[in-house]
Design a protein around this motif. Structure first.
Motif, mmCIF file in Angstrom:
data_model
loop_
_atom_site.group_PDB
_atom_site.id
_atom_site.type_symbol
_atom_site.label_atom_id
_atom_site.label_comp_id
_atom_site.label_asym_id
_atom_site.label_seq_id
_atom_site.Cartn_x
_atom_site.Cartn_y
_atom_site.Cartn_z
ATOM 1 N N ILE A 46 0.837 -1.208 0.000
ATOM 2 C CA ILE A 46 0.000 0.000 0.000
ATOM 3 C C ILE A 46 0.867 1.252 0.000
ATOM 4 O O ILE A 46 0.608 2.222 -0.732
ATOM 5 C CB ILE A 46 -0.949 -0.007 1.205
ATOM 6 N N LEU A 47 1.927 1.233 0.814
ATOM 7 C CA LEU A 47 2.832 2.374 0.889
ATOM 8 C C LEU A 47 3.555 2.593 -0.432
ATOM 9 O O LEU A 47 3.725 3.737 -0.873
ATOM 10 C CB LEU A 47 3.848 2.151 2.019
ATOM 11 N N ALA A 48 3.965 1.505 -1.069
ATOM 12 C CA ALA A 48 4.658 1.613 -2.356
ATOM 13 C C ALA A 48 3.761 2.207 -3.425
ATOM 14 O O ALA A 48 4.167 3.104 -4.179
ATOM 15 C CB ALA A 48 5.167 0.237 -2.786
ATOM 16 N N VAL A 49 2.532 1.736 -3.512
ATOM 17 C CA VAL A 49 1.596 2.239 -4.522
ATOM 18 C C VAL A 49 1.242 3.699 -4.252
ATOM 19 O O VAL A 49 1.124 4.508 -5.188
ATOM 20 C CB VAL A 49 0.316 1.378 -4.548
ATOM 21 N N GLY A 50 1.095 4.050 -2.989
ATOM 22 C CA GLY A 50 0.730 5.417 -2.668
ATOM 23 C C GLY A 50 1.854 6.415 -2.844
ATOM 24 O O GLY A 50 1.605 7.583 -3.161
ATOM 25 N N ALA A 52 4.739 6.077 -4.921
ATOM 26 C CA ALA A 52 5.387 6.129 -6.238
ATOM 27 C C ALA A 52 4.376 6.577 -7.293
ATOM 28 O O ALA A 52 3.361 5.907 -7.510
ATOM 29 C CB ALA A 52 5.971 4.765 -6.594
ATOM 30 N N SER A 53 4.666 7.687 -7.946
ATOM 31 C CA SER A 53 3.731 8.226 -8.936
ATOM 32 C C SER A 53 3.580 7.322 -10.153
ATOM 33 O O SER A 53 2.500 7.268 -10.761
ATOM 34 C CB SER A 53 4.199 9.619 -9.387
ATOM 35 N N HIS A 54 4.642 6.596 -10.511
ATOM 36 C CA HIS A 54 4.542 5.723 -11.679
ATOM 37 C C HIS A 54 3.698 4.474 -11.404
ATOM 38 O O HIS A 54 3.408 3.708 -12.328
ATOM 39 C CB HIS A 54 5.936 5.309 -12.158
ATOM 40 N N LEU A 55 3.293 4.274 -10.144
ATOM 41 C CA LEU A 55 2.424 3.152 -9.795
ATOM 42 C C LEU A 55 0.961 3.587 -9.664
ATOM 43 O O LEU A 55 0.125 2.787 -9.259
ATOM 44 C CB LEU A 55 2.877 2.502 -8.484
ATOM 45 N N HIS A 56 0.668 4.827 -10.002
ATOM 46 C CA HIS A 56 -0.711 5.313 -9.928
ATOM 47 C C HIS A 56 -1.455 4.934 -11.204
ATOM 48 O O HIS A 56 -1.847 5.781 -12.015
ATOM 49 C CB HIS A 56 -0.721 6.826 -9.711
ATOM 50 N N THR A 57 -1.630 3.647 -11.379
ATOM 51 C CA THR A 57 -2.336 3.084 -12.531
ATOM 52 C C THR A 57 -3.444 2.171 -12.024
ATOM 53 O O THR A 57 -3.435 1.779 -10.847
ATOM 54 C CB THR A 57 -1.367 2.287 -13.427
ATOM 55 N N PRO A 58 -4.407 1.823 -12.882
ATOM 56 C CA PRO A 58 -5.506 0.950 -12.423
ATOM 57 C C PRO A 58 -5.019 -0.365 -11.818
ATOM 58 O O PRO A 58 -5.560 -0.802 -10.785
ATOM 59 C CB PRO A 58 -6.303 0.711 -13.709
ATOM 60 N N MET A 59 -4.007 -1.003 -12.416
ATOM 61 C CA MET A 59 -3.540 -2.284 -11.921
ATOM 62 C C MET A 59 -3.060 -2.190 -10.473
ATOM 63 O O MET A 59 -3.412 -3.011 -9.613
ATOM 64 C CB MET A 59 -2.418 -2.824 -12.815
ATOM 65 N N TYR A 60 -2.270 -1.167 -10.173
ATOM 66 C CA TYR A 60 -1.727 -1.023 -8.824
ATOM 67 C C TYR A 60 -2.758 -0.434 -7.860
ATOM 68 O O TYR A 60 -2.668 -0.651 -6.647
ATOM 69 C CB TYR A 60 -0.461 -0.171 -8.871
ATOM 70 N N PHE A 61 -3.719 0.308 -8.381
ATOM 71 C CA PHE A 61 -4.829 0.777 -7.542
ATOM 72 C C PHE A 61 -5.613 -0.408 -6.999
ATOM 73 O O PHE A 61 -5.926 -0.468 -5.797
ATOM 74 C CB PHE A 61 -5.733 1.697 -8.365
ATOM 75 N N LEU A 292 8.074 -9.987 -5.862
ATOM 76 C CA LEU A 292 9.150 -10.744 -6.496
ATOM 77 C C LEU A 292 8.949 -10.883 -7.995
ATOM 78 O O LEU A 292 9.920 -10.999 -8.751
ATOM 79 C CB LEU A 292 9.266 -12.132 -5.851
ATOM 80 N N ARG A 293 7.702 -10.892 -8.466
ATOM 81 C CA ARG A 293 7.423 -11.079 -9.886
ATOM 82 C C ARG A 293 7.134 -9.769 -10.618
ATOM 83 O O ARG A 293 6.857 -9.781 -11.809
ATOM 84 C CB ARG A 293 6.247 -12.045 -10.073
ATOM 85 N N ASN A 294 7.191 -8.653 -9.920
ATOM 86 C CA ASN A 294 6.901 -7.363 -10.530
ATOM 87 C C ASN A 294 8.072 -6.415 -10.254
ATOM 88 O O ASN A 294 8.340 -6.061 -9.107
ATOM 89 C CB ASN A 294 5.597 -6.790 -9.952
ATOM 90 N N ARG A 295 8.754 -6.000 -11.306
ATOM 91 C CA ARG A 295 9.951 -5.175 -11.143
ATOM 92 C C ARG A 295 9.628 -3.806 -10.558
ATOM 93 O O ARG A 295 10.391 -3.287 -9.732
ATOM 94 C CB ARG A 295 10.657 -5.017 -12.494
ATOM 95 N N ASP A 296 8.517 -3.207 -10.984
ATOM 96 C CA ASP A 296 8.160 -1.885 -10.476
ATOM 97 C C ASP A 296 7.909 -1.913 -8.978
ATOM 98 O O ASP A 296 8.401 -1.055 -8.232
ATOM 99 C CB ASP A 296 6.914 -1.359 -11.205
ATOM 100 N N ILE A 297 7.137 -2.896 -8.525
ATOM 101 C CA ILE A 297 6.871 -3.036 -7.092
ATOM 102 C C ILE A 297 8.150 -3.362 -6.339
ATOM 103 O O ILE A 297 8.423 -2.801 -5.269
ATOM 104 C CB ILE A 297 5.810 -4.134 -6.847
ATOM 105 N N TYR A 298 8.957 -4.256 -6.896
ATOM 106 C CA TYR A 298 10.194 -4.680 -6.225
ATOM 107 C C TYR A 298 11.138 -3.497 -6.023
ATOM 108 O O TYR A 298 11.703 -3.315 -4.931
ATOM 109 C CB TYR A 298 10.872 -5.772 -7.044
ATOM 110 N N ARG A 299 11.324 -2.689 -7.069
ATOM 111 C CA ARG A 299 12.235 -1.547 -6.964
ATOM 112 C C ARG A 299 11.711 -0.506 -5.982
ATOM 113 O O ARG A 299 12.482 0.066 -5.194
ATOM 114 C CB ARG A 299 12.424 -0.916 -8.340
ATOM 115 N N THR A 300 10.406 -0.260 -6.003
ATOM 116 C CA THR A 300 9.828 0.710 -5.077
ATOM 117 C C THR A 300 9.937 0.226 -3.636
ATOM 118 O O THR A 300 10.279 1.001 -2.735
ATOM 119 C CB THR A 300 8.351 0.967 -5.430
#
Length: 322
Positions: A46-50, A52-61, A292-300
Protein backbone atom coordinates in the motif's frame (compact mmCIF):
# COMPACT_ATOMS: atom_id res chain seq x y z
CA UNK A 1 -32.03 -14.05 21.75
CA UNK A 2 -34.71 -16.29 23.16
CA UNK A 3 -34.11 -19.97 22.60
CA UNK A 4 -36.52 -22.81 22.15
CA UNK A 5 -35.72 -24.11 25.64
CA UNK A 6 -36.12 -20.59 27.19
CA UNK A 7 -32.35 -20.16 27.53
CA UNK A 8 -30.22 -17.41 26.09
CA UNK A 9 -26.78 -18.21 24.72
CA UNK A 10 -24.08 -15.69 25.60
CA UNK A 11 -20.95 -17.31 24.19
CA UNK A 12 -19.63 -20.06 21.93
CA UNK A 13 -16.65 -22.34 22.45
CA UNK A 14 -13.95 -22.35 19.77
CA UNK A 15 -12.09 -25.65 19.94
CA UNK A 16 -9.22 -24.30 17.81
CA UNK A 17 -6.72 -26.28 15.77
CA UNK A 18 -5.55 -28.53 18.58
CA UNK A 19 -6.71 -29.43 22.07
CA UNK A 20 -3.21 -30.44 23.21
CA UNK A 21 -1.80 -27.72 25.56
CA UNK A 22 1.81 -28.45 24.63
CA UNK A 23 1.12 -27.50 21.01
CA UNK A 24 -0.51 -24.16 21.82
CA UNK A 25 2.75 -22.26 22.25
CA UNK A 26 3.95 -23.49 18.85
CA UNK A 27 0.65 -22.49 17.20
CA UNK A 28 0.78 -19.10 18.91
CA UNK A 29 4.29 -18.36 17.68
CA UNK A 30 3.57 -19.60 14.17
CA UNK A 31 0.33 -17.66 13.70
CA UNK A 32 1.71 -14.51 15.30
CA UNK A 33 4.64 -14.60 12.88
CA UNK A 34 2.41 -15.14 9.87
CA UNK A 35 0.03 -12.39 10.99
CA UNK A 36 2.83 -9.86 11.44
CA UNK A 37 4.35 -10.79 8.08
CA UNK A 38 0.94 -10.41 6.43
CA UNK A 39 0.35 -6.97 7.93
CA UNK A 40 3.86 -5.71 7.24
CA UNK A 41 4.03 -7.07 3.69
CA UNK A 42 0.63 -5.72 2.63
CA UNK A 43 1.27 -2.37 4.31
CA UNK A 44 4.47 -2.08 2.28
CA UNK A 45 2.50 -2.75 -0.91
CA UNK A 46 0.00 0.00 0.00
CA UNK A 47 2.83 2.37 0.89
CA UNK A 48 4.66 1.61 -2.36
CA UNK A 49 1.60 2.24 -4.52
CA UNK A 50 0.73 5.42 -2.67
CA UNK A 51 4.23 6.92 -2.68
CA UNK A 52 5.39 6.13 -6.24
CA UNK A 53 3.73 8.23 -8.94
CA UNK A 54 4.54 5.72 -11.68
CA UNK A 55 2.42 3.15 -9.79
CA UNK A 56 -0.71 5.31 -9.93
CA UNK A 57 -2.34 3.08 -12.53
CA UNK A 58 -5.51 0.95 -12.42
CA UNK A 59 -3.54 -2.28 -11.92
CA UNK A 60 -1.73 -1.02 -8.82
CA UNK A 61 -4.83 0.78 -7.54
CA UNK A 62 -6.62 -2.57 -7.42
CA UNK A 63 -3.52 -4.19 -5.92
CA UNK A 64 -3.47 -1.66 -3.07
CA UNK A 65 -7.14 -2.38 -2.37
CA UNK A 66 -6.44 -6.12 -2.40
CA UNK A 67 -3.62 -5.63 0.13
CA UNK A 68 -5.93 -3.63 2.40
CA UNK A 69 -8.56 -6.38 2.18
CA UNK A 70 -5.94 -9.04 3.01
CA UNK A 71 -4.99 -7.13 6.17
CA UNK A 72 -8.63 -6.85 7.23
CA UNK A 73 -9.36 -10.47 6.25
CA UNK A 74 -6.69 -11.89 8.54
CA UNK A 75 -7.50 -9.39 11.31
CA UNK A 76 -11.03 -10.78 11.68
CA UNK A 77 -9.84 -14.19 12.90
CA UNK A 78 -6.19 -14.37 13.98
CA UNK A 79 -6.15 -11.79 16.83
CA UNK A 80 -9.02 -13.53 18.64
CA UNK A 81 -7.33 -16.89 18.16
CA UNK A 82 -4.03 -15.55 19.55
CA UNK A 83 -5.86 -13.95 22.49
CA UNK A 84 -7.60 -17.23 23.38
CA UNK A 85 -4.30 -19.08 23.32
CA UNK A 86 -2.62 -16.41 25.43
CA UNK A 87 -5.30 -16.41 28.14
CA UNK A 88 -5.81 -20.18 27.79
CA UNK A 89 -9.46 -19.75 26.94
CA UNK A 90 -11.73 -20.95 24.14
CA UNK A 91 -14.78 -18.73 24.38
CA UNK A 92 -16.12 -16.05 22.09
CA UNK A 93 -19.21 -13.98 22.89
CA UNK A 94 -22.38 -14.33 20.85
CA UNK A 95 -22.02 -10.76 19.55
CA UNK A 96 -18.35 -11.37 18.82
CA UNK A 97 -19.15 -14.50 16.85
CA UNK A 98 -21.80 -12.77 14.73
CA UNK A 99 -19.46 -9.83 14.12
CA UNK A 100 -16.64 -12.17 13.13
CA UNK A 101 -18.89 -13.95 10.65
CA UNK A 102 -20.03 -10.63 9.17
CA UNK A 103 -16.56 -9.19 8.61
CA UNK A 104 -15.08 -12.53 7.51
CA UNK A 105 -17.73 -12.84 4.81
CA UNK A 106 -17.33 -9.21 3.77
CA UNK A 107 -13.58 -9.38 3.24
CA UNK A 108 -13.54 -12.96 1.95
CA UNK A 109 -16.09 -12.23 -0.75
CA UNK A 110 -14.54 -8.82 -1.45
CA UNK A 111 -11.21 -10.50 -2.20
CA UNK A 112 -13.00 -12.74 -4.68
CA UNK A 113 -14.56 -9.73 -6.43
CA UNK A 114 -11.31 -7.76 -6.49
CA UNK A 115 -9.49 -10.68 -8.10
CA UNK A 116 -12.22 -10.69 -10.75
CA UNK A 117 -11.87 -6.94 -11.32
CA UNK A 118 -8.11 -7.33 -11.63
CA UNK A 119 -8.59 -10.11 -14.17
CA UNK A 120 -10.84 -7.79 -16.19
CA UNK A 121 -8.18 -5.07 -15.98
CA UNK A 122 -5.53 -7.45 -17.35
CA UNK A 123 -7.94 -8.60 -20.06
CA UNK A 124 -8.39 -5.03 -21.29
CA UNK A 125 -4.67 -4.26 -21.05
CA UNK A 126 -3.67 -7.25 -23.18
CA UNK A 127 -6.65 -7.81 -25.47
CA UNK A 128 -7.65 -4.15 -26.04
CA UNK A 129 -4.49 -2.09 -25.41
CA UNK A 130 -5.54 0.83 -27.63
CA UNK A 131 -8.77 1.38 -25.71
CA UNK A 132 -7.37 0.52 -22.26
CA UNK A 133 -6.69 4.05 -21.00
CA UNK A 134 -10.08 5.25 -22.22
CA UNK A 135 -12.06 2.39 -20.64
CA UNK A 136 -10.12 2.00 -17.38
CA UNK A 137 -10.37 5.62 -16.30
CA UNK A 138 -10.19 6.64 -12.61
CA UNK A 139 -13.96 6.98 -12.42
CA UNK A 140 -14.56 3.40 -13.59
CA UNK A 141 -11.83 2.05 -11.28
CA UNK A 142 -13.40 3.74 -8.28
CA UNK A 143 -16.86 2.57 -9.32
CA UNK A 144 -15.71 -1.07 -9.64
CA UNK A 145 -14.19 -1.03 -6.17
CA UNK A 146 -17.23 0.72 -4.67
CA UNK A 147 -19.66 -1.78 -6.25
CA UNK A 148 -17.51 -4.66 -4.99
CA UNK A 149 -17.69 -3.25 -1.46
CA UNK A 150 -21.44 -2.70 -1.72
CA UNK A 151 -22.17 -6.24 -2.95
CA UNK A 152 -19.92 -7.79 -0.30
CA UNK A 153 -21.44 -5.80 2.57
CA UNK A 154 -25.04 -6.43 1.48
CA UNK A 155 -24.42 -10.15 1.02
CA UNK A 156 -22.73 -10.47 4.41
CA UNK A 157 -25.40 -8.35 6.08
CA UNK A 158 -28.13 -10.63 4.74
CA UNK A 159 -26.25 -13.73 5.94
CA UNK A 160 -25.76 -12.21 9.41
CA UNK A 161 -29.38 -11.09 9.75
CA UNK A 162 -30.55 -14.58 8.81
CA UNK A 163 -28.19 -15.98 11.41
CA UNK A 164 -29.71 -13.78 14.10
CA UNK A 165 -33.06 -15.53 13.57
CA UNK A 166 -31.67 -18.91 14.65
CA UNK A 167 -31.84 -20.43 18.12
CA UNK A 168 -28.78 -22.06 19.67
CA UNK A 169 -28.35 -24.49 22.50
CA UNK A 170 -26.13 -23.58 25.43
CA UNK A 171 -22.51 -24.70 25.52
CA UNK A 172 -22.20 -24.95 21.75
CA UNK A 173 -18.74 -26.07 20.61
CA UNK A 174 -17.39 -25.01 17.22
CA UNK A 175 -14.58 -27.26 15.91
CA UNK A 176 -12.75 -24.32 14.34
CA UNK A 177 -10.41 -21.48 15.29
CA UNK A 178 -12.99 -18.87 14.26
CA UNK A 179 -16.77 -18.61 13.81
CA UNK A 180 -17.25 -20.13 10.38
CA UNK A 181 -20.83 -19.63 9.19
CA UNK A 182 -21.39 -23.22 8.03
CA UNK A 183 -20.25 -24.55 11.40
CA UNK A 184 -22.44 -22.12 13.35
CA UNK A 185 -25.56 -22.74 11.25
CA UNK A 186 -24.98 -26.49 11.43
CA UNK A 187 -25.10 -26.39 15.24
CA UNK A 188 -28.32 -24.39 15.48
CA UNK A 189 -31.26 -25.89 17.38
CA UNK A 190 -33.91 -24.33 15.12
CA UNK A 191 -34.76 -24.95 11.47
CA UNK A 192 -31.95 -23.78 9.17
CA UNK A 193 -33.66 -24.32 5.80
CA UNK A 194 -33.85 -20.60 4.93
CA UNK A 195 -30.27 -20.02 6.05
CA UNK A 196 -29.04 -22.86 3.87
CA UNK A 197 -30.99 -21.54 0.90
CA UNK A 198 -29.59 -18.03 1.37
CA UNK A 199 -26.03 -19.40 1.60
CA UNK A 200 -26.42 -21.56 -1.50
CA UNK A 201 -28.10 -18.69 -3.32
CA UNK A 202 -25.17 -16.43 -2.46
CA UNK A 203 -22.64 -19.00 -3.66
CA UNK A 204 -24.43 -19.66 -6.96
CA UNK A 205 -25.55 -16.11 -7.80
CA UNK A 206 -22.68 -14.10 -6.32
CA UNK A 207 -19.84 -16.63 -6.26
CA UNK A 208 -19.98 -18.39 -9.61
CA UNK A 209 -20.07 -15.29 -11.90
CA UNK A 210 -16.75 -13.91 -10.55
CA UNK A 211 -15.07 -17.29 -11.08
CA UNK A 212 -16.54 -17.49 -14.58
CA UNK A 213 -15.32 -13.95 -15.25
CA UNK A 214 -11.78 -14.82 -14.21
CA UNK A 215 -11.77 -17.95 -16.37
CA UNK A 216 -13.17 -16.09 -19.39
CA UNK A 217 -10.68 -13.23 -18.98
CA UNK A 218 -7.70 -15.56 -18.88
CA UNK A 219 -9.04 -17.62 -21.76
CA UNK A 220 -9.10 -14.47 -23.89
CA UNK A 221 -5.70 -13.40 -22.53
CA UNK A 222 -4.07 -16.72 -23.42
CA UNK A 223 -5.67 -16.60 -26.86
CA UNK A 224 -4.28 -13.09 -27.46
CA UNK A 225 -0.81 -14.04 -26.22
CA UNK A 226 -0.72 -17.04 -28.54
CA UNK A 227 -1.41 -14.75 -31.50
CA UNK A 228 1.63 -12.59 -30.74
CA UNK A 229 4.39 -13.44 -33.20
CA UNK A 230 7.52 -12.39 -31.30
CA UNK A 231 8.79 -14.24 -28.25
CA UNK A 232 9.62 -10.95 -26.52
CA UNK A 233 6.08 -9.73 -27.04
CA UNK A 234 4.68 -12.93 -25.57
CA UNK A 235 6.96 -12.65 -22.56
CA UNK A 236 5.98 -9.02 -21.89
CA UNK A 237 2.29 -9.81 -22.22
CA UNK A 238 2.54 -12.83 -19.92
CA UNK A 239 4.65 -10.98 -17.34
CA UNK A 240 1.89 -8.38 -17.07
CA UNK A 241 -0.55 -10.89 -15.61
CA UNK A 242 1.82 -13.53 -14.16
CA UNK A 243 1.60 -12.24 -10.58
CA UNK A 244 -2.18 -11.96 -10.63
CA UNK A 245 -2.52 -15.40 -12.19
CA UNK A 246 -0.38 -16.85 -9.40
CA UNK A 247 -2.52 -15.18 -6.71
CA UNK A 248 -5.77 -16.28 -8.38
CA UNK A 249 -4.55 -19.87 -8.69
CA UNK A 250 -3.42 -19.93 -5.06
CA UNK A 251 -6.66 -18.42 -3.73
CA UNK A 252 -9.14 -20.57 -5.67
CA UNK A 253 -7.15 -23.79 -5.35
CA UNK A 254 -6.94 -23.44 -1.56
CA UNK A 255 -10.62 -22.49 -1.17
CA UNK A 256 -11.80 -25.36 -3.36
CA UNK A 257 -9.35 -27.73 -1.70
CA UNK A 258 -10.66 -26.85 1.76
CA UNK A 259 -14.37 -27.25 1.01
CA UNK A 260 -14.09 -30.23 -1.32
CA UNK A 261 -11.64 -31.94 1.02
CA UNK A 262 -13.74 -31.36 4.13
CA UNK A 263 -16.84 -32.58 2.29
CA UNK A 264 -15.03 -35.77 1.28
CA UNK A 265 -13.56 -36.53 4.69
CA UNK A 266 -16.60 -35.33 6.72
CA UNK A 267 -14.13 -34.06 9.32
CA UNK A 268 -14.70 -30.58 10.72
CA UNK A 269 -11.32 -30.54 12.48
CA UNK A 270 -9.39 -31.37 9.31
CA UNK A 271 -11.39 -28.68 7.51
CA UNK A 272 -10.34 -26.16 10.16
CA UNK A 273 -6.68 -27.03 9.67
CA UNK A 274 -7.00 -26.87 5.89
CA UNK A 275 -8.79 -23.50 6.02
CA UNK A 276 -5.55 -21.99 7.35
CA UNK A 277 -4.34 -22.03 3.73
CA UNK A 278 -6.78 -19.47 2.36
CA UNK A 279 -7.41 -17.51 5.57
CA UNK A 280 -3.76 -17.04 6.62
CA UNK A 281 -1.21 -18.42 4.17
CA UNK A 282 -2.62 -16.91 0.95
CA UNK A 283 -2.87 -13.31 2.29
CA UNK A 284 0.68 -13.68 3.63
CA UNK A 285 2.09 -14.86 0.29
CA UNK A 286 0.35 -12.26 -1.90
CA UNK A 287 2.88 -9.44 -1.18
CA UNK A 288 5.78 -11.78 -1.90
CA UNK A 289 4.24 -12.90 -5.19
CA UNK A 290 3.64 -9.35 -6.39
CA UNK A 291 6.96 -7.94 -5.17
CA UNK A 292 9.15 -10.74 -6.50
CA UNK A 293 7.42 -11.08 -9.89
CA UNK A 294 6.90 -7.36 -10.53
CA UNK A 295 9.95 -5.17 -11.14
CA UNK A 296 8.16 -1.88 -10.48
CA UNK A 297 6.87 -3.04 -7.09
CA UNK A 298 10.19 -4.68 -6.23
CA UNK A 299 12.24 -1.55 -6.96
CA UNK A 300 9.83 0.71 -5.08
CA UNK A 301 9.77 -1.61 -2.05
CA UNK A 302 13.56 -1.83 -2.11
CA UNK A 303 13.76 1.97 -2.01
CA UNK A 304 11.20 2.20 0.82
CA UNK A 305 12.93 -0.46 2.91
CA UNK A 306 16.24 1.30 2.35
CA UNK A 307 14.79 4.57 3.62
CA UNK A 308 13.32 2.84 6.67
CA UNK A 309 16.64 1.14 7.45
CA UNK A 310 18.39 4.51 7.35
CA UNK A 311 15.62 6.33 9.25
CA UNK A 312 15.50 4.05 12.28
CA UNK A 313 19.22 4.34 13.28
CA UNK A 314 19.12 8.11 12.71
CA UNK A 315 16.01 8.45 14.88
CA UNK A 316 17.50 6.33 17.63
CA UNK A 317 20.71 8.34 17.48
CA UNK A 318 18.82 11.62 17.84
CA UNK A 319 16.93 10.29 20.86
CA UNK A 320 20.23 9.48 22.60
CA UNK A 321 21.53 13.02 22.18
CA UNK A 322 20.99 15.23 25.27
Amino acid sequence: MEQGNDTEISEFILLGLSEEPEVHSLIFGLFLSMYLITRFGNLLIILAVGSASHLHTPMYFFLANLSFVDICFTSTTIPKMLWNIQVQGKTITYAGCISQIFFFNVFGFLENLLLTVMAYDHFLAICHPLHYTVIMNPRLCGLLVMVSWLISVLNSLLQSLMLLQLSFCTGMEIPHFFCEINQVVGHACSDTFLNDMVMYFGIVILGCPPVAGVLYSYFKIVSSICRISSAIGKYKAFSTCASHLSVVSLFYSTVLGVYLGSAATQSSHSGAIASVMYTVVTPMLNPFIYSLRNRDIYRTLKRIVGVLVLYVPITLGLKKCP
